[in-house]
Every structure is written in structure tokens, then in C-alpha cells.
Scaffold this active site. Structure first.
Site, PDB file in Angstrom:
ATOM      1  N   HIS A   1      48.202  13.752  77.393  1.00 30.05           N
ATOM      2  CA  HIS A   1      48.660  15.139  77.236  1.00 30.05           C
ATOM      3  C   HIS A   1      48.843  15.769  78.618  1.00 30.05           C
ATOM      4  O   HIS A   1      49.877  16.362  78.908  1.00 30.05           O
ATOM      5  CB  HIS A   1      47.659  15.945  76.402  1.00 30.05           C
TER       6      HIS A   1
ATOM      7  N   ASP B   1      78.469  21.486  93.933  1.00 32.69           N
ATOM      8  CA  ASP B   1      77.567  20.586  93.213  1.00 32.69           C
ATOM      9  C   ASP B   1      76.330  20.392  94.076  1.00 32.69           C
ATOM     10  O   ASP B   1      76.193  21.033  95.122  1.00 32.69           O
ATOM     11  CB  ASP B   1      78.257  19.236  92.948  1.00 32.69           C
TER      12      ASP B   1
ATOM     13  N   TRP C   1      43.733  13.190  83.241  1.00 34.95           N
ATOM     14  CA  TRP C   1      45.006  13.148  83.980  1.00 34.95           C
ATOM     15  C   TRP C   1      44.771  12.925  85.463  1.00 34.95           C
ATOM     16  O   TRP C   1      45.645  12.483  86.175  1.00 34.95           O
ATOM     17  CB  TRP C   1      45.838  14.405  83.726  1.00 34.95           C
TER      18      TRP C   1
ATOM     19  N   SER D   1      60.925  12.541  91.605  1.00 30.55           N
ATOM     20  CA  SER D   1      60.666  13.886  92.135  1.00 30.55           C
ATOM     21  C   SER D   1      61.094  13.999  93.583  1.00 30.55           C
ATOM     22  O   SER D   1      61.672  15.002  94.000  1.00 30.55           O
ATOM     23  CB  SER D   1      59.180  14.226  92.059  1.00 30.55           C
TER      24      SER D   1
ATOM     25  N   HIS E   1      46.217  19.871  94.382  1.00 31.23           N
ATOM     26  CA  HIS E   1      46.259  21.322  94.481  1.00 31.23           C
ATOM     27  C   HIS E   1      47.656  21.853  94.787  1.00 31.23           C
ATOM     28  O   HIS E   1      48.140  22.735  94.087  1.00 31.23           O
ATOM     29  CB  HIS E   1      45.196  21.927  95.392  1.00 31.23           C
TER      30      HIS E   1
ATOM     31  N   GLU F   1      50.251  20.522  93.949  1.00 30.04           N
ATOM     32  CA  GLU F   1      50.956  20.275  92.686  1.00 30.04           C
ATOM     33  C   GLU F   1      50.897  21.505  91.769  1.00 30.04           C
ATOM     34  O   GLU F   1      51.864  21.835  91.083  1.00 30.04           O
ATOM     35  CB  GLU F   1      50.327  19.058  91.988  1.00 30.04           C
TER      36      GLU F   1
ATOM     37  N   TYR G   1      50.975  24.480  92.671  1.00 30.65           N
ATOM     38  CA  TYR G   1      51.985  25.428  93.134  1.00 30.65           C
ATOM     39  C   TYR G   1      53.391  24.899  92.938  1.00 30.65           C
ATOM     40  O   TYR G   1      54.337  25.672  92.844  1.00 30.65           O
ATOM     41  CB  TYR G   1      51.694  25.841  94.585  1.00 30.65           C
TER      42      TYR G   1
ATOM     43  N   SER H   1      61.238  36.574  89.562  1.00 29.59           N
ATOM     44  CA  SER H   1      61.829  37.453  90.571  1.00 29.59           C
ATOM     45  C   SER H   1      63.321  37.667  90.353  1.00 29.59           C
ATOM     46  O   SER H   1      63.910  38.563  90.946  1.00 29.59           O
ATOM     47  CB  SER H   1      61.612  36.882  91.984  1.00 29.59           C
TER      48      SER H   1
ATOM     49  N   HIS I   1      38.149  22.623  96.487  1.00 30.63           N
ATOM     50  CA  HIS I   1      37.523  23.531  95.511  1.00 30.63           C
ATOM     51  C   HIS I   1      37.493  22.896  94.122  1.00 30.63           C
ATOM     52  O   HIS I   1      36.883  23.452  93.212  1.00 30.63           O
ATOM     53  CB  HIS I   1      38.182  24.922  95.508  1.00 30.63           C
ATOM     54  N   HIS I   2      38.130  21.745  93.961  1.00 30.36           N
ATOM     55  CA  HIS I   2      37.996  21.014  92.699  1.00 30.36           C
ATOM     56  C   HIS I   2      36.752  20.129  92.730  1.00 30.36           C
ATOM     57  O   HIS I   2      36.494  19.414  91.784  1.00 30.36           O
ATOM     58  CB  HIS I   2      39.224  20.129  92.464  1.00 30.36           C
TER      59      HIS I   2
ATOM     60  N   LYS J   1      52.613  39.288  95.458  1.00 32.32           N
ATOM     61  CA  LYS J   1      53.746  39.007  94.582  1.00 32.32           C
ATOM     62  C   LYS J   1      53.665  39.832  93.301  1.00 32.32           C
ATOM     63  O   LYS J   1      54.648  40.419  92.852  1.00 32.32           O
ATOM     64  CB  LYS J   1      53.809  37.513  94.244  1.00 32.32           C
TER      65      LYS J   1
ATOM     66  N   ARG K   1      34.304  20.059  79.074  1.00 32.96           N
ATOM     67  CA  ARG K   1      35.639  19.692  78.637  1.00 32.96           C
ATOM     68  C   ARG K   1      35.684  18.189  78.369  1.00 32.96           C
ATOM     69  O   ARG K   1      34.766  17.461  78.709  1.00 32.96           O
ATOM     70  CB  ARG K   1      36.678  20.086  79.700  1.00 32.96           C
TER      71      ARG K   1
END
Lengths: 544, 374
Positions: free
Chosen positions: A82, A111, A147, A175, A258, A260, A262, A273, A307-308, A336, A455
Site C-alpha cells: 500500500h 513539447d 514501505w 523518475s 525525507h 521524498e 517534499y 498557488s 527525525h525519523h 506559504k 502502527r
């Protein structure tokens, strides 16, 4: 910028379709940014539903205590796939699809820079998705290490893990190629007169996101390659018994992981925006500070990965450093949010579906940001790490953040894409249904996490029953809302919807894509838009 | 399928009817250590600050949404920039963050200060149980989930009655004296686990190959429960932690009991066993350690192979491979060389080679395992 010679036969109909294939070959060999954008968007929507079904399997099992439907092994496979599918299969390709469709239109380019590579970037994805799906039926089942694929658990898995690693490699290559295309297109192919600071905000966030992708996807590839060689080639990167360090994996992974976050959030900022000024009929407030804020968020995102990992036992000084750096991100993010609100302030607002999703985004993303501030505080994070509080937090930023902004974008640009208007009432139903179901699903998870539910567990103590049942009911309602979107909004719109779309369906929209007919012709901007037009639109948006 | 649907409908109605006396806990568990109290207070402070910001910011936004709508006839005003405003809303949040960071730093330093411990317990994470070694007392034991399988595995069975501490109960709880600084040393045997007791605000990963430490000082007697919180494989959700905080006297009594129990369980490594004794002993070891994956009937499940009739367990020629597999492990099969004694290993391998349909007749002695370890 090169001088462009205005083509004398520019006026002739671009939709002759004299030089491009039709039928299946049109899609397989697509090099047109619009076709590829469409492919990306459909692919991501299919993956979104696939990942969604897995989420519903998870919520089904967690509806009530006890194991009723799935064995723990399968449950872990669902949670793992998932996550992987939603991140790499749904959210990221959806944004790439948006960028493919919109960037050439918005900057006045014919293009993408590398049209053939663009085809490859897309067609790498379906095989990767196939590998992930096949992994469910190989011996040992799909990857079940979460994941994040933490070693050394990831080294224990069966061949499903190898398929997952291969899929991640392929998706990573896709990517990176997509990102190179976006950077090159934006930097080299803008219309005359469109300086970087006159470029629409969505193009800015796409540019910054593309740089992030180029920077971090190889890091992920490195991490999973090390897992692969640990598994099969006798290396000991993460195997403590062989002198390796299991925590090293986490450092490498989160150095990717991390930023990722963003990569999934910045394009959303870009969409919002564009949408909020259009429906507030007022230029985006503080365009320059928005650009700087986005850049600072991107740079800061590289300095907060640990921080993870507060519970891995870092020294106090490291915890304090990462805590301060993490809290700091709240400042540009706050800027923002304030800018969006200032854009609405004293506007002349209407609330069509794209605007509703954009406002929904601002509310819920800010809420997720607040729980992010709570989690940034290392001492409190020790209590909440790996609990449902974290699950609630990142679904508020990724579902209500990335996904809601994607819906906003789809409703906003759909008239331009297919030439038809969607049914406004049904769009609003989709919004409110999603909004309510989303909150019923994820809000109670904050309480579950605070009360102590870890979790990734397939079963839980009886004291967590009520909130889990609530979340499960919400999840099914949320899933159903997306089926409603497919069958009652999207497909009907593609078949004619609420009538033909005007060239500019939104009164307050002043970017280049609204200067071409709806639907946008197969080839647009073969000759770039005139400098006068670019300047005129920039003036309307107060860009200088 | 129909059965499943009706069962989930029954579950739904049960959930609705139970909700009258449901447990809707909204906040962190009641703290019983100073650190946990500090974390609790810190969280409350953050909640108020964030709540305040939320109300102010969204107050402004919703005011705008209601007052500045086109439908209400509002015309857009064309301002779009103000350096002063931008500076203000950069500096104020920065100051708020400093106000949060100040107390937070103090708590982090307190959490990380493991000095001056009164006693030390080494905690080892296994797939899927916890091992505890009281380094000062020489007491060691394993701690496993005791909630019966019928209470959680009910694929198509009757609806079981679940006890109050469903999934949060163990055979051997950790026992510590009240008001003493307890230092925990954590490590793991196979993959990363994490030891968490919410009421103590202690959460620390247990990482193979590394020793990490943390500490707590419980101020109140009682029973406190937690769980493993790092995904550690199949039974990640079935690895509870139970800590009994007791008075000094009770603690001393408990330590004596444990020492006696350990002495009684001590095996003579040179003893020569008979087949029936070894089989009986082996069955006990198997049920406690192996049945969770390979099942009591040896049939295996999912990724875990069947032992009943497997080549390794039923072919006389593969005895050495069988011993090596149990000692060293492979993929999800952990190494048992440190967790089980020579006698236990000999017993369980003997059992596996002669139980169910396996009829090798091999009787292993502890000495044979001792030799195989080298």
C-alpha cells in the site's frame, strides 16, 4: 533565449493529425507531452485504486479485534505494498502527469525537451507496477518489511523482496528521466520574455521538485542495492554479525525519504498557488517569498532526515540538532500558508470544486503540519514514533495534502484537457464526501496513537476497538467517494459532461494555458507566444 | 464469503451496541515517571500553542471566505505584496518555535541521561519474544504473549470471548522495585525491535549488534503494559511488554523465587536421555518456540515450511543439516544457538525428527549439540 521566427503557417489547424499515429500505437509510441501526461494520469489513478484496495483490506482486518480475514504475513504485505504503490505508483506519477501536461502549456513551449525519453519515462512504470503485483503470488509473498524496507528485516524476506527492489530501481530510473526532462524544459524552453520570476508558481515548484528527485532517487537506489547484495552476494552492509550496521540503512533511506516527502508536497503547493488566485480573482500574494520559501523547504529537507530515527538511540546533541532543524521547516511552510490566506483576503471568491479542494488542502495540510510540529519535538516523538499518531500525521499531509491538491488540479485543468466541463454539483459532492470521510478515517488515529496503539499491527487490544471501527467505516466511505469520482464525474465529463468548455472557464485564471482553445490542440505553441502576451499575463498576475 | 460478510455485520452491530460503555481515550496514558510527566506536559503545551495558531489563522481565513465572496458582492482588492507583513509572519513563528524548543531541549537531555542507575536490565528482542537479563541479580527469563491463539486467530470460528488485557499479557513480566532508577540495555538477536512502555515514556529500538540504553524510574506501584513498536516480521503485533512495579520487599521475594526456579530448570549437560523423556521435553520446547511459525502439527504455514514429512526432518542422512539449521538459522528462521540450551536443542530436534509422520528414530544427546556448536 533564441530568437524565434514566427512561422507563416502558424495559423493553420494544428490538429491535422497528419504525422502522428492513432489507436494503440498512438499511446505506445507517444512522444506528445499531452498524450504522455494523460498516460501518467490514468496509470496513477489505476495505481491509486489498487493501493486503495490494499488500504481497505487493512482497514477491514482492523475493523474489529482478532484476525478475521488475513494472516499477519499477508497483512504486512498489504501495509508494505500500500505504501510503496501510493508513493511511487500513485502520487509521484500523478504529479509527473500534471507537469507533462501543464509545463509546456504554461511556459509556451511546443513539447517537453526530450520527447522520446519522455515516452520511456512513462513506459518504464507499468512493468514496475507489474513486478509489484506479481510479487504477491511468488513463494513467500510480497515484501512485508514496511514501505521503508528496513534492514535487516528486509534481508529475511523471500523473492518478493527482490521483485520489489527491481521495481524500485525501474521506478527510480523513470523518475530521474522525468525530472531531467522537466528541468531542461523549464530552463531552456520558456517563451520569450518569460523570466524565471515571471513563471507560474506551479512551474517553480515543479522545477524544485525535479531537482530534489535527481538528488535523492539515486540514494534510494543505493540503499535497496545494498539490501540486494546483502541478500544474495554475501555483503554485510546492514548485517551486524558480519560487521555491518542496521542503522546505516535508516540513515541512507531517510536521506532519500525525507526529501521524498517534499517531492510529494511541493507540486501540491504549486497547484494550490495556481488555483487560489484564480478563484479569489486576486494575484498570488508574495510570489517572491513563495519562491524563496519553496527553495528553503527543499534545502532544509536534506538536513532533517534523522527525525525519523529518534528512537534508534542517537546522542542527545544529534537529537537536539535534528529537532531544531525540523522545527525550522515550519517557518517557510507557515509563510506559504499565510500567503495563500493573504491571497484569499479581500478577494472576490467563488467556490467551484477546484477551489473547494484547494481550501480543503490548506486546512488539512496545515493541520498535518501542526501534528508535524508536535512530532518534531524529540522528547514527545519518543512517545509517538511508530504509533497511529504518525499514521494520522502523514496521511493528513499526503492524502489531504498531495491527493486533494491533485483533485483540485484535475478539476481545474480538466476543461482544458478534454474540452468539456465537469458537472459542478457532482464535483462538490465528491469534495464534501471525501472531506468528511477522510476526517472520519484519520482523525481518530491521533487518539489511537496517543493512547498507545503501535502502527503496522494486524490486531490490537480491545481498548482500541471503537476508534478503529470508526476509522474503518471512514476508509470505506472514502474509497467509495473515489469510485463515485470515476463513474459519476470523470468518465461522464470525458463523454461530454456539462457541455463544451470555453477557452477560459475560470474568470481569474491568467496563465498561458488559458490562451489556447479547449481542448488544447495536439500541438500547441509550435511558435512561442508573443512577448507582448507573456508580459500582459505577467502584469495581470503582478509578476515582475 | 457470505459467512465473512455476516460476521463483519455482526461485528458492526456489536461495535455499535458496545459503544455505550466504550473506551474513548483521547490523550497520552497517565504518566508514572517524571520523564513521562514532562513529556505529557510538553505535549499539552504544544497542543495549546498549535491550537491557538490554528484558531487565529483559520479564523482569518474563514472570515475572508464568508465576507469576501463574490456572491456577497465583494470586489477583489489588488494588493499582492508587503515586505513588512512577510517579515512579521516569518519572525513571529520563529519566536514561537524557540518558545517550544526551550522546554523540549530540557526534556531531551533528561531522557538521555542514563547515569546513576540503581539497577540494570538487559533487554533482548527476539522474533517474537523478549529476553530479560537482570545483570545485578543474575536472573534471566523470556517473556512471551499468553493470550490463547483461539482468542485472536478466528478465521471462520466462533466469536471468542477476549480478556481485558487481550494481546497485552505475558507469561513472565518484568518486575522492578518502585522508585529505583532502572537502566535498560537493549539489543536484538535477529531484526530491529523496539521496547515501549507508554506510561514510562520509554521507547528505544533494540538493534542487532548494538547496545543502546535508556532508563526509567517508576513512581507508582502497578502493572504497566506496552508493545514492540518496530515492524519485526509476522508476529510484530504479538510481542507485548508487561512491567510490574512492586515494593522493595516484594521485589526481593520475586528475585529469590526466580533464582530457585532457574536452579530447578538447570539441566545437567552430561546427562544421557531416554527417548520418551527427550520427546516429552522436546514437545514442550517446540510448543514454546517453534509452533508459532511451523504450527503445532508441524504442517507449516505461509513462508514457513512444513516439518512433518520434510526432507530435512525425516531423512536420516540430513541430521547434521537439521542441527545446523536450528543452530544457525536461515532467512526468517532465527538462530537458536543462544536462546536454547544444549539439552533443549537436542530435545527439540529429536522431537522434530520423530513426531507426526517423521520416524527417523534419531535420539540426540546434549553432547552431540555441544560438539556441533564447534
Amino acid at each position: 533565449m533564441t530568437t524565434t521566427i514566427h512561422s507563416p503557417d502558424h495559423a493553420h489547424d494544428h490538429d491535422h493529425a497528419h504525422d502522428h499515429p492513432t489507436g494503440l500505437a498512438r499511446w505506445l509510441t507517444a512522444t506528445n507531452h499531452k498524450d504522455i501526461g494523460t498516460l501518467y494520469l490514468w496509470f496513477s489513478f489505476i495505481m491509486f485504486l489498487t493501493g486503495g484496495v490494499m488500504a481497505l483490506c487493512i482497514r477491514l482486518e482492523l475493523f474489529h479485534p482478532g484476525l478475521q480475514f488475513f494472516k499477519p504475513e499477508l497483512f504486512n504485505q498489504f501495509t508494505t505494498l500500500h505504501g510503496i504503490i501510493m508513493v511511487f505508483g500513485a502520487i509521484m506519477p500523478a504529479f509527473t502527469g500534471l507537469m507533462n501536461w501543464q509545463i509546456p502549456l504554461m511556459i509556451g513551449a511546443p513539447d517537453m525537451a526530450f520527447a522520446r525519453m519522455n515516452n520511456w519515462s512513462f513506459w518504464l512504470l507499468p512493468p514496475a507496477a507489474l513486478l509489484l503485483m506479481i510479487s504477491f503470488v511468488v513463494p513467500g509473498g510480497a515484501a512485508a518489511a514496511g514501505w521503508t524496507l528496513y534492514a535487516p528485516l528486509a534481508t529475511q524476506m523471500g523473492m518478493g523482496m527482490d521483485l520489489t527492489i527491481f521495481a524500485i530501481h525501474i521506478m527510480g530510473i523513470s523518475s530521474i528521466m522525468g525530472a531531467i526532462n522537466i528541468v531542461t524544459t523549464i530552463l531552456n524552453m520558456r517563451a520569450p520574455g518569460m523570466t524565471l520570476m515571471k513563471m507560474p508558481m506551479f512551474c517553480w515548484t515543479s522545477l524544485i521538485t525535479a531537482y530534489l528527485l535527481i538528488a535523492v532517487m539515486p540514494v534510494l537506489a543505493g540503499a535497496v542495492t545494498m539490501v540486494l547484495t546483502d541478500r544474495h552476494f554475501g555483503t554485510n552492509f546492514f548485517n551486524a554479525a558480519g560487521g555491518g550496521d542496521p542503522v546505516l540503512y535508516q540513515h541512507v533511506f531517510w536521506f532519500f525519504g525525507h526529501p521524498e516527502v517534499y517531492i510529494m508536497a511541493l507540486p501540491a503547493f504549486g497547484v494550490v498557488s495556481q488555483v487560489i488566485p484564480a478563484f479569489a480573482r486576486k494575484p498570488l500574494f508574495g510570489y517572491h517569498s513563495m519562491v524563496y520559501a519553496t527553495s528553503s523547504i527543499a534545502i532544509l529537507s536534506f538536513m532533517v532526515w534523522a527525525h525519523h530515527m529518534y528512537t534508534t538511540g542517537m546522542p542527545a546533541t544529534a537529537q537536539i540538532f535534528f529537532m531544531f532543524a525540523t522545527m525550522l521547516i515550519a517557518v517557510p511552510t507557515g509563510v506559504k500558508v499565510f500567503n495563500w490566506i493573504a491571497t484569499m483576503w479581500q478577494g472576490s471568491m467563488t467556490f467551484e470544486t477546484p477551489m473547494l479542494f484547494a481550501i480543503g488542502f490548506v486546512c488539512l495540510f496545515t493541520f498535518g503540519g501542526m501534528s508535524g510540529v508536535v512530532l518534531s519535538v524529540a522528547a514527545v516523538d519518543i512517545q509517538l514514533q511508530d504509533t497511529y499518531y504518525v499514521v494520522a500525521h502523514f496521511h493528513y499531509v499526503l492524502v489531504a495534502g498531495a491527493l486533494f491538491s491533485l483533485f483540485s488540479a484535475v478539476y481545474y485543468w480538466l476543461p482544458k484537457w478534454c474540452g468539456f466541463m465537469y458537472n459542478e454539483t457532482r464535483g462538490k459532492v465528491h469534495f464534501w464526501w471525501s472531506m468528511i470521510a477522510f476526517n472520519v478515517t484519520f482523525f481518530p488515529m491521533h487518539f489511537l496513537g496517543l493512547a498507545g496503539m503501535p502502527r503496522r499491527i494486524p490486531d490490537y487490544g480491545v481498548q482500541f476497538t471503537e476508534f478503529n471501527s470508526m476509522a474503518s467505516v471512514g476508509a470505506f466511505a472514502f474509497g467509495l467517494a473515489q469510485i463515485y469520482f470515476l463513474f459519476f464525474v470523470l468518465l461522464p465529463t470525458l463523454r461530454g459532461g456539462a457541455g463544451a468548455a470555453p477557452q477560459r472557464p475560470w474568470e481569474g485564471a491568467h496563465t498561458l494555458e488559458w490562451e489556447v482553445p479547449s481542448p488544447a490542440p495536439f500541438h500547441t505553441w509550435e511558435a512561442p507566444p508573443s512577448k507582448e502576451l507573456v508580459d500582459e499575463l505577467a502584469a495581470k498576475q503582478m509578476l515582475h | 464469503m457470505k459467512n465473512r460478510v455476516s460476521r463483519s455485520l455482526a461485528g458492526l452491530s456489536a461495535a455499535v451496541s458496545l459503544s455505550a460503555f466504550a473506551d474513548y481515550q483521547l490523550n497520552l496514558q497517565t504518566p508514572v515517571t517524571k520523564v513521562a510527566q514532562d513529556v505529557y506536559d510538553l505535549h499539552t503545551l504544544l497542543l495549546y500553542i498549535c491550537g491557538g495558531i490554528f484558531v487565529v489563522v483559520f479564523g482569518v481565513m474563514f472570515y475572508s471566505i464568508f465576507k469576501h465572496r463574490k456572491a456577497a458582492g465583494h470586489k477583489a482588492v489588488n494588493f499582492h505584496e508587503s515586505t513588512t507583513v512577510e517579515l512579521i509572519w516569518t519572525i513571529i513563528p520563529a519566536l514561537i518555535l524557540v518558545a517550544m524548543a526551550w522546554p523540549a531541549t530540557r526534556v531531551v537531555l533528561e531522557q538521555k541521561d542514563t547515569s546513576g542507575a540503581d539497577m540494570t536490565i538487559k533487554v533482548t528482542g527476539y522474533q517474537w519474544k523478549w529476553g530479560y537479563d537482570y545483570l545485578d541479580e543474575g536472573v534471566s527469563f523470556h517473556s512471551r504473549l499468553v493470550t490463547p491463539q483461539v482468542q485472536y486467530e478466528n478465521f471462520g470460528g466462533e466469536k471468542p470471548v477476549r480478556n481485558e488485557n487481550y494481546l497485552l499479557e505475558v507469561d513472565n513480566p518484568v518486575v522492578v522495585p518502585v522508585g529505583k532508577r532502572v537502566r535498560l540495555l537493549l539489543t536484538a538477536n535477529d531484526v530491529i525491535h523496539a521496547w515501549w512502555v507508554p506510561a514510562f515514556s520509554v521507547k528505544q529500538d533494540a538493534i542487532p549488534g548494538f547496545i543502546r540504553d535508556t532508563w526509567f524510574k517508576a513512581d507508582k506501584e502497578g502493572v504497566y503494559r506496552g508493545q514492540c513498536v518496530e515492524l519485526c516480521g509476522k508476529d510484530h503485533g504479538f510481542m507485548p511488554i508487561v512491567v510490574h512495579v512492586v515494593s522493595d520487599e516484594k521485589y526481593k521475594v520475586w528475585v529469590d523465587e526466580q533464582k530457585k526456579k532457574m536452579a530447578a530448570n538447570q539441566d545437567d549437560p552430561n546427562k544421557v536421555w531416554t527417548m520418551p523423556d527427550m520427546m516429552a521435553r522436546g514437545q514442550k520446547v517446540y510448543e514454546a518456540n517453534c509452533a508459532v511459525c511451523h504450527k503445532s502439527d508441524g504442517k507449516g504455514q505461509g513462508a514457513f515450511p512444513a516439518l512433518d514429512g520434510s526432507k530435512m526432518a525425516s531423512d536420516k542422512a540430513q541430521k547434521a543439516d537439521h542441527i545446523a539449521m536450528v543452530l544457525v538459522g536461515k532467512n526468517a528462521m532465527p538462530s537458536w544457538s543462544k536462546t536454547l540450551s544444549d539439552t533443549e536443542l537436542a530435545a527439540v530436534i529429536t522431537y522434530e525428527r520423530n513426531a507426526w509422520g517423521n520416524k527417523t528414530g534419531d535420539l540426540l544427546q546434549p553432547a552431540e549439540i555441544k560438539a556441533a556448536r564447534k
